[in-house]
Design a protein around this motif. Sequence first.
Motif, mmCIF file in Angstrom:
data_model
loop_
_atom_site.group_PDB
_atom_site.id
_atom_site.type_symbol
_atom_site.label_atom_id
_atom_site.label_comp_id
_atom_site.label_asym_id
_atom_site.label_seq_id
_atom_site.Cartn_x
_atom_site.Cartn_y
_atom_site.Cartn_z
ATOM 1 N N GLN A 459 0.882 -1.228 -0.054
ATOM 2 C CA GLN A 459 -0.037 -0.102 -0.016
ATOM 3 C C GLN A 459 0.743 1.520 -0.034
ATOM 4 O O GLN A 459 0.266 2.166 -0.521
ATOM 5 C CB GLN A 459 -0.802 0.009 1.406
ATOM 6 N N ALA A 460 1.973 1.123 0.435
ATOM 7 C CA ALA A 460 2.966 2.449 0.566
ATOM 8 C C ALA A 460 3.385 2.651 -0.825
ATOM 9 O O ALA A 460 3.971 3.890 -1.081
ATOM 10 C CB ALA A 460 4.147 2.207 1.522
ATOM 11 N N CYS A 461 3.441 1.824 -1.864
ATOM 12 C CA CYS A 461 4.314 2.104 -2.871
ATOM 13 C C CYS A 461 3.133 1.603 -4.115
ATOM 14 O O CYS A 461 3.662 1.365 -5.294
ATOM 15 C CB CYS A 461 5.516 1.628 -3.285
ATOM 16 N N LYS A 462 1.923 1.717 -3.949
ATOM 17 C CA LYS A 462 1.029 1.027 -4.940
ATOM 18 C C LYS A 462 0.818 2.069 -5.846
ATOM 19 O O LYS A 462 0.752 3.498 -5.624
ATOM 20 C CB LYS A 462 -0.177 0.633 -4.149
ATOM 21 N N GLY A 486 3.041 -2.740 -6.946
ATOM 22 C CA GLY A 486 3.941 -1.788 -6.016
ATOM 23 C C GLY A 486 5.226 -1.474 -6.781
ATOM 24 O O GLY A 486 5.617 -2.302 -7.354
ATOM 25 N N LYS A 487 5.574 -0.361 -6.737
ATOM 26 C CA LYS A 487 7.055 -0.031 -7.374
ATOM 27 C C LYS A 487 8.200 -0.561 -6.484
ATOM 28 O O LYS A 487 9.196 -0.753 -7.243
ATOM 29 C CB LYS A 487 6.988 1.650 -7.411
ATOM 30 N N GLY A 488 7.944 -0.762 -5.297
ATOM 31 C CA GLY A 488 8.953 -1.363 -4.458
ATOM 32 C C GLY A 488 9.473 -0.040 -3.462
ATOM 33 O O GLY A 488 9.627 1.058 -3.839
ATOM 34 N N CYS A 489 9.459 -0.141 -2.272
ATOM 35 C CA CYS A 489 9.902 0.794 -1.296
ATOM 36 C C CYS A 489 10.593 -0.086 -0.089
ATOM 37 O O CYS A 489 10.679 -1.213 -0.177
ATOM 38 C CB CYS A 489 8.696 1.739 -0.825
ATOM 39 N N LYS A 490 11.097 0.952 0.826
ATOM 40 C CA LYS A 490 11.749 0.139 2.042
ATOM 41 C C LYS A 490 10.935 -0.592 2.991
ATOM 42 O O LYS A 490 11.195 -1.751 3.314
ATOM 43 C CB LYS A 490 12.118 1.577 2.896
ATOM 44 N N GLN A 491 9.651 -0.095 2.804
ATOM 45 C CA GLN A 491 8.555 -1.035 3.452
ATOM 46 C C GLN A 491 8.119 -2.451 3.152
ATOM 47 O O GLN A 491 7.970 -3.496 3.969
ATOM 48 C CB GLN A 491 7.173 -0.271 3.767
ATOM 49 N N CYS A 492 8.593 -2.461 1.873
ATOM 50 C CA CYS A 492 8.224 -4.045 1.349
ATOM 51 C C CYS A 492 9.650 -4.358 0.800
ATOM 52 O O CYS A 492 9.549 -5.462 0.121
ATOM 53 C CB CYS A 492 7.177 -3.751 0.140
ATOM 54 N N PHE A 493 10.590 -3.939 1.305
ATOM 55 C CA PHE A 493 12.016 -4.451 0.999
ATOM 56 C C PHE A 493 12.108 -4.396 -0.674
ATOM 57 O O PHE A 493 12.715 -5.428 -1.235
ATOM 58 C CB PHE A 493 12.253 -5.792 1.404
ATOM 59 N N ASN A 494 11.435 -3.613 -1.359
ATOM 60 C CA ASN A 494 11.714 -3.107 -2.619
ATOM 61 C C ASN A 494 11.094 -4.290 -3.577
ATOM 62 O O ASN A 494 11.427 -4.499 -4.522
ATOM 63 C CB ASN A 494 13.350 -2.921 -3.162
#
Length: 568
Positions: A459-462, A486-494
């Motif tokens: 949800q953070a990089c959706k 998701g594009k990939g971010c710190k919360q989802c470990f990219n």
Amino acid sequence: MPELKRKFRLGEILIQEGLLNQDQLNSALQRSKANNTMLGETLVEMGVIKSADLLRIVGRQVGLPSVDLRPALIDPTVVPRIPKEKAQYYGVIPMFYVEDRLTVATSRPLSIFDFDDLERLADCSIQLVLCSGDAVRQAIDKQYVSEVNITNLLDSFEASKIEVNAAEDQQSEQIGEISEDSPIASLVNYILSTAINDKASDIHIEPDGRILRVRYRLDGVLREMMTQKIGLHAAMVSRIKVMAKLDIAERRRPQDGRIQATISARDIDIRVSTLPTTGGEKVVMRILDSKNLVFDLEQLGFRPPAIVKFKRMLDRPHGLLLVTGPTGSGKTTTLYSALQQLRTPEKNIITVEDPVEYQLAMVNQVQVNEAIDLRFSTILRSVLRQDPNVVMIGEIRDTETAEVAVQAALTGHLVLSTLHTNDSVGAITRLVNMKVEPFLIGSAVVGVIAQRLTRKVCQACKAPYEPPEELRQRLNLQPGPRYAKGKGCKQCFNSGYRGRLGLYEIFEVTNGARQLMERGASADDLRQERQRLKETTLYQEGIMAVEAGLTSPEEVLRVAWTPTEECK
């Protein structure tokens, strides 16, 4: 020192290749200048060109080969030849060392004007190869973890956060206090705490040639957390064996143990399994955190129609309800959710499990112990003499257990259990293969739930996502803005994914299906009966989750693709 070819304008080459037009180039140049980023990275970020096309063109532009940088291509023993701060400064990662030459991957070859500094640090000649910037940054973050001195790595880690809960006849002890001066104890603490905080389900510690690899299973997928020198392997395994009360001298046979620990006032149960391999003992630690246990059916992913059917089957006074799926698909969680719905002071509920994963109030749970002939079938016979209303069997593994379970369901008990099958109908044929009479199966089984776990879009990089044409045709997806990824971010470990969602295929046994079972109908006949009743399949449930923006088409293909039924 490598010699680069004469530079040509990247934008002009991309236009000549037909990869973009002049308007797109002008827009990218303005954006690149405003954000102070390189033109190639800006084009990829805008989605105008693919990263692979950019690498190919830039590689040809500067005379360097390009590479798809994967962890397997990096030799951890050569990484220290270039210090981390220099690797970050130049945007490089050492890959391997052959014949006095160090191959180094970079995403910015034209920004390195002085190779002498890198060659001096590496004390050898350098061969550059080209790869994406994201791949270099991820490799630096991952590979240089193992090069930090363990003591420095753990300086900020509080060992007292984890407490091993010893047996009643032993004193409790702090993990960090068992060998306070040992970095190995602190490293094991660090691995456990990080895995628990990251909500990993499993920790894999495995020797891999010259390195020790540590991987976490996050949302059902293994991700590498760190690598260490292989010399630490024996000490780490011994440390874990001591914590799990295993025989540290036995390295030839598999062993199973358990660590009961407390971290931040949370009770954590860790199941430890060792396996001798050609490279040494592999250790897998499964983390059972009661805080992560979800009983709410809607949160698990059950849609409202499925919840109604599930509760209707649980309302039956007797019968056999089966939950099927591969290992790690959440079957036990579904059974516990069913027990949560059923447990009341008026009911006697008894479970037979291997192992007992979570303890539930008002539920009598029995642990299987085959070492003393305490097997599912033998325990189940004793359980039936305890006047139970509901019996939960962790898994039907053999004919004897299957026959006792069916008989229990036919004599006034509601029996819940699991099987390993690909779909709901497969549970019926599996019981037949276990030599259970078809007429008994038809009379006993009230329903089957087949399930899979799919990763949820972070949800953070959706972001909106348009699946490729080939994928749309394969899955019969309609074009439109309804899809997400998701594009990939710190919360989802990219990874673009965070958390998991259940997909559930329910086969509620009707009179028509029961008659087919009693006649020994084939799996295809039973599937046609499901289709006649317009019951959704795992694949169809996945597509609905995709259209709701909860997961991606690729995830549905990974966990729920069943072409024998859906490709007709």
